[in-house]
Design an enzyme around this catalytic site. Structure first.
Site, short mmCIF file in Angstrom:
data_model
loop_
_atom_site.label_atom_id
_atom_site.label_comp_id
_atom_site.label_asym_id
_atom_site.label_seq_id
_atom_site.Cartn_x
_atom_site.Cartn_y
_atom_site.Cartn_z
N HIS A 70 -38.38 13.04 22.32
CA HIS A 70 -39.78 13.34 22.61
C HIS A 70 -40.58 13.65 21.35
CE1 HIS A 70 -37.62 15.09 26.33
NE2 HIS A 70 -37.89 13.81 26.54
N LYS A 80 -41.51 21.58 14.99
CA LYS A 80 -40.61 22.34 15.85
C LYS A 80 -39.55 23.01 14.99
CE LYS A 80 -40.71 19.07 19.70
NZ LYS A 80 -39.89 18.12 20.49
N TYR A 140 -36.94 26.81 21.18
CA TYR A 140 -37.86 25.97 20.41
C TYR A 140 -39.10 26.78 20.04
CZ TYR A 140 -35.77 21.80 22.69
OH TYR A 140 -34.94 20.82 23.16
N ASP A 176 -36.45 10.29 30.68
CA ASP A 176 -35.94 9.83 29.38
C ASP A 176 -35.37 8.42 29.47
OD1 ASP A 176 -36.75 12.22 28.30
OD2 ASP A 176 -34.76 13.12 28.34
#
Length: 191
Positions: A70, A80, A140, A176
């Site tokens: 992603h 991130k 995250y 996905d």
């Protein structure tokens, strides 16, 4: 950028420009330890240049599960800082930056709590992971809020990228699995 040592982290640049392995330094004694998960002042030296917009925690039940790949497009492109709090994962970043010398190259690292490590992933990279154990928890830190209209994804088994996942794939979400394989028309993410 060369390796960076700060009071709480050892930061090592990886083969893809801007991607860094962050090794946390634990301070401990007989009672246990303390480790800093994030420090804006120290991580600025590795490219983190803004506030944390979101912190997300994920749980994945089964080993062999694959989540990803992603990314978000501008104006919601995000950095991130990704770490594993429980279990072990093979964590992967793919450079999707338009014009990058490492365009569509990938890099993977095993993240685990006992390793006290994390990946600092710059804007313009796709991210995903495969669980190597059952009962995996990930944390995250995101530099931008999630914007579904600006989300993109790569198929994690796309032969054009050829990620070498360490284990047999057990589970992949419909979302996905639905990312198409890249064609010649994919020019990358313009930052």
């Amino acid at each position: 950028m060369g390796a960076i040592t700060t009071p709480r982290f050892d930061i090592t640049p990886l083969p893809l420009s801007g991607l860094c392995l962050v090794q946390r330094k634990r301070m401990g004694d007989a009672r246990g330890f303390l480790e800093r998960l994030f420090c804006a002042e120290e991580l600025t030296r590795a490219g983190w240049d803004g506030p944390i917009a979101q912190i997300n925690h994920t749980y994945t039940a089964a080993a062999g599960t694959l989540r990803g790949m992603h990314f978000q497009r501008p104006p919601h492109a995000e950095k991130k800082l990704v770490m594993c709090l429980k279990g072990r994962v093979f964590d992967v970043a793919v450079d999707t930056r338009k014009g990058s010398p490492t365009f569509l190259k990938w890099h993977g690292e095993i993240l685990a709590p006992e390793a006290a490590n994390a990946l600092l992933i710059p804007e313009g990279f796709a991210h995903g992971f495969q669980t190597l154990t059952d009962d995996v928890e990930m944390l995250y830190c995101h530099s931008a809020v999630y914007a579904p209209d600006h989300e993109g994804g790569l198929h994690p088994q796309d032969p054009a990228i050829n990620i070498q996942w360490p284990d047999e794939l057990v589970t992949l979400s419909d979302r996905d699995q639905g990312h198409p394989f890249l064609g010649d028309s994919f020019e990358g993410v313009a930052l």
